[in-house]
Design a protein around this motif. Structure first.
Motif, PDB file in Angstrom:
ATOM      1  N   ALA A 184       0.842  -1.201   0.000  1.00  0.00           N
ATOM      2  CA  ALA A 184       0.000   0.000   0.000  1.00  0.00           C
ATOM      3  C   ALA A 184       0.874   1.247   0.000  1.00  0.00           C
ATOM      4  O   ALA A 184       0.418   2.334  -0.356  1.00  0.00           O
ATOM      5  N   GLY A 229       1.642  12.609  -9.703  1.00  0.00           N
ATOM      6  CA  GLY A 229       1.329  11.583  -8.705  1.00  0.00           C
ATOM      7  C   GLY A 229      -0.032  11.785  -8.064  1.00  0.00           C
ATOM      8  O   GLY A 229      -0.757  12.745  -8.383  1.00  0.00           O
ATOM      9  N   GLY A 230      -0.363  10.891  -7.170  1.00  0.00           N
ATOM     10  CA  GLY A 230      -1.667  10.919  -6.502  1.00  0.00           C
ATOM     11  C   GLY A 230      -1.868  12.171  -5.668  1.00  0.00           C
ATOM     12  O   GLY A 230      -2.961  12.762  -5.657  1.00  0.00           O
ATOM     13  N   ASP A 268      -4.909  14.901  -6.071  1.00  0.00           N
ATOM     14  CA  ASP A 268      -5.821  15.243  -4.969  1.00  0.00           C
ATOM     15  C   ASP A 268      -5.836  16.748  -4.715  1.00  0.00           C
ATOM     16  O   ASP A 268      -6.894  17.356  -4.554  1.00  0.00           O
ATOM     17  N   HIS A 324      -6.783  10.102   2.938  1.00  0.00           N
ATOM     18  CA  HIS A 324      -5.322  10.238   2.907  1.00  0.00           C
ATOM     19  C   HIS A 324      -4.966  11.690   3.242  1.00  0.00           C
ATOM     20  O   HIS A 324      -5.760  12.598   3.003  1.00  0.00           O
ATOM     21  N   MET A 342     -12.739   8.779  -0.691  1.00  0.00           N
ATOM     22  CA  MET A 342     -11.801   7.828  -1.299  1.00  0.00           C
ATOM     23  C   MET A 342     -12.513   6.544  -1.714  1.00  0.00           C
ATOM     24  O   MET A 342     -13.502   6.144  -1.097  1.00  0.00           O
ATOM     25  N   ASP A 384     -10.589   9.763  -4.451  1.00  0.00           N
ATOM     26  CA  ASP A 384      -9.175   9.394  -4.411  1.00  0.00           C
ATOM     27  C   ASP A 384      -9.140   7.869  -4.575  1.00  0.00           C
ATOM     28  O   ASP A 384      -9.419   7.129  -3.646  1.00  0.00           O
ATOM     29  N   VAL A 398      -6.484   6.106  -5.512  1.00  0.00           N
ATOM     30  CA  VAL A 398      -5.082   5.688  -5.628  1.00  0.00           C
ATOM     31  C   VAL A 398      -4.888   4.227  -5.194  1.00  0.00           C
ATOM     32  O   VAL A 398      -4.132   3.491  -5.824  1.00  0.00           O
ATOM     33  N   SER A 429      -2.437   6.805  -9.234  1.00  0.00           N
ATOM     34  CA  SER A 429      -0.988   6.959  -9.183  1.00  0.00           C
ATOM     35  C   SER A 429      -0.290   5.716  -9.729  1.00  0.00           C
ATOM     36  O   SER A 429      -0.747   4.596  -9.493  1.00  0.00           O
ATOM     37  N   HIS A 471       2.751   4.344  -9.017  1.00  0.00           N
ATOM     38  CA  HIS A 471       3.580   3.451  -8.188  1.00  0.00           C
ATOM     39  C   HIS A 471       2.788   2.542  -7.249  1.00  0.00           C
ATOM     40  O   HIS A 471       3.369   1.714  -6.561  1.00  0.00           O
ATOM     41  N   LYS A 472       1.450   2.668  -7.232  1.00  0.00           N
ATOM     42  CA  LYS A 472       0.645   1.751  -6.417  1.00  0.00           C
ATOM     43  C   LYS A 472       0.164   0.552  -7.249  1.00  0.00           C
ATOM     44  O   LYS A 472      -0.517  -0.316  -6.741  1.00  0.00           O
TER      45      LYS A 472
HETATM   46  C1  LIG Z   1      -0.339   6.736  -1.984  1.00  0.00           C
HETATM   47  C2  LIG Z   1      -1.613   7.461  -1.867  1.00  0.00           C
HETATM   48  C3  LIG Z   1      -1.716   8.805  -2.262  1.00  0.00           C
HETATM   49  C4  LIG Z   1      -0.539   9.604  -2.736  1.00  0.00           C
HETATM   50  O1  LIG Z   1      -0.098   9.196  -3.993  1.00  0.00           O
HETATM   51  P1  LIG Z   1       1.402   9.592  -4.470  1.00  0.00           P
HETATM   52  O2  LIG Z   1       1.478   9.148  -5.882  1.00  0.00           O
HETATM   53  O3  LIG Z   1       2.335   8.827  -3.569  1.00  0.00           O
HETATM   54  O4  LIG Z   1       1.539  11.067  -4.311  1.00  0.00           O
HETATM   55  C5  LIG Z   1      -2.957   9.417  -2.162  1.00  0.00           C
HETATM   56  N1  LIG Z   1      -4.034   8.754  -1.716  1.00  0.00           N
HETATM   57  C6  LIG Z   1      -3.981   7.460  -1.344  1.00  0.00           C
HETATM   58  C7  LIG Z   1      -5.217   6.770  -0.880  1.00  0.00           C
HETATM   59  C8  LIG Z   1      -2.767   6.779  -1.389  1.00  0.00           C
HETATM   60  O5  LIG Z   1      -2.710   5.505  -1.000  1.00  0.00           O
END
Ligand SMILES: *Cc1c(COP(=O)(O)O)cnc(C)c1O
Length: 389
Positions: free
Chosen positions: A11, A72-73, A77, A103, A150, A179, A181, A202, A204-205
């Motif tokens: 996560a 990125g996420g 947001d 988040h 979210m 959100d 992500v 995002s 990288h998740k």
């Molecule tokens: C990781 C995450 C983010 C931030 O995303 P980044 O790409 O790391 O900036 C935002 N919201 C949630 C729910 C996340 O898990």
């Protein structure tokens, strides 16, 4: 097991797939042209960006011209909340509804907007981390301009009733942001069916690169650029496109969609095995979050008479990567805002651990982790003055 890492913090971020790296490499060294340039050489990069946009749009049932690449996420947001207020704040009102378990990219943006005169209502969640729909309905006002909830929680994995929330928002002509992500590429999402106007995701998740994200902006939403400069992203997000990052994100999205079913089934099996063993073999343990409406790879436990940080350190000494909740709160002594919002008592919340799996984990790794966790908790409890055995 010495030297080997057991990675159970998916996560926080994920391993970039080899396939993704391979797809990215030519865009560093071979097709390095700026996609905005007119010469043929840049056309390769431009084409690759178009393909990635299609791969990403497909995951959520969007049109390609509704996908905007970001850094990125967190940026997505920030953009969603700030730009909606900027565009619609004066016309409609400056009241935003969100939840207590978002988040920090949402919560801290809300705090900032409050300092500028916006009003925020933080809707509570139940003991499983599920939004209280009655509270959400009651929070709606004539000046409510945005609802941001979210799709799935990053700490306890609870999946929110997004479709129901979206329908409610639209019934009242309120813009709906989610959100996503943690959910994008992990569980099915359909922006049309779920009445989503804005969605953050995002790279990288989902086994893609870091520092690349996107926002889905429904055609009907008129929000302005967040980053000013060039005309990239149809004048809505300036800056030379991160072509290798975009290509990697696109490839990762394609793989995530292709493998979603078999991957989540496998992760769920591993997670359930982990949860069953922990709950059967460790006393005074609590499984946090929902049993049914939950991300397939998330497990979150609280243990009485132990300190979360001590558990993490001892697990780390055995090569096991885990988290006490969100990465952003690690190092701070405050218990997780998510567990607190779910009504987990403070002393129990302090003894919490999040294990988030991937399809790269094996049953042996999970069994080894539970075996070690048992020993660690026994040892920590034996040193606790509160623990009587
Ligand atoms: C990781 C995450 C983010 C931030 O995303 P980044 O790409 O790391 O900036 C935002 N919201 C949630 C729910 C996340 O898990």
């Amino acid at each position: 097991m010495m030297g080997k890492v057991i990675y159970l913090d998916n996560a926080a971020t994920t391993k970039v797939y080899d396939e993704v790296v391979e797809a990215m490499l030519p865009y560093f060294t071979e097709y390095y042209g700026n996609p905005s340039a007119v010469y043929t050489f840049a056309g390769q990069a431009n084409k690759a960006v178009t393909i990635a946009r299609e791969q990403i749009a497909k995951v959520i049932g969007a049109r390609t011209d509704e996908i905007y690449f970001t850094g990125g996420g967190s940026e997505s947001d920030n953009w969603a909340l700030k730009a909606v207020i900027e565009e619609y704040g004066e016309k409609k009102g400056k009241h935003i509804i969100t939840t207590t378990v978002e988040h920090h990219a949402i919560l801290h943006t809300c705090e900032y907007l409050e300092s500028l005169g916006c009003e925020i209502t933080y809707v509570n969640v139940d003991e499983e981390g599920m939004i209280r729909m009655d509270e959400l309905k009651a929070a709606i006002r004539p000046d409510t301009v945005l609802i941001s909830v979210m799709t799935a929680n990053n700490e306890v994995g609870t999946i929110q009733p997004v479709e129901e929330i979206g329908a409610l928002a639209h019934e009242h002509e309120i813009i709906f942001h989610t959100d996503a992500v943690q959910a994008f590429g992990h569980i099915p999402i359909d922006v049309e069916k779920m009445h989503i106007d804005l969605l953050s995701a995002s790279g990288h998740k989902i086994n893609g690169p870091k520092g690349i994200g996107m926002m889905y902006i429904n055609k009907s939403v008129k929000i302005k650029s967040f980053i000013h400069g060039g005309a990239q992203e149809r004048q809505r997000r300036a800056g030379t496109l991160n072509v290798p990052g975009i290509v990697g994100f696109g490839k990762a999205a394609e793989i995530a969609l292709r493998d979603m079913e078999k991957r989540s089934k496998y992760e769920e099996e591993l997670r359930n095995h982990l949860a069953e063993r922990v709950m059967n073999e460790i006393k005074y343990a609590k499984f946090n979050g929902s049993k049914t409406s939950r991300l397939p790879n998330n497990a979150n436990f609280s243990f009485q008479y132990v300190e979360g940080e001590s558990m993490l350190i001892l697990l780390d000494q055995r090569g096991i990567c885990s988290s006490s909740g969100s990465a952003c709160t690690s190092g701070s002594i405050d218990p997780s805002h998510v567990l607190t919002a779910m009504g987990v008592p403070e002393e129990l919340a302090h003894g919490s651990i999040r294990l988030t799996l991937s399809e790269l984990n094996t049953l042996e790794e999970i069994d080894y982790t539970v075996d070690e966790l048992k020993k660690i908790i026994e040892r920590l409890r034996s040193m606790s003055p509160l623990y009587q055995g």
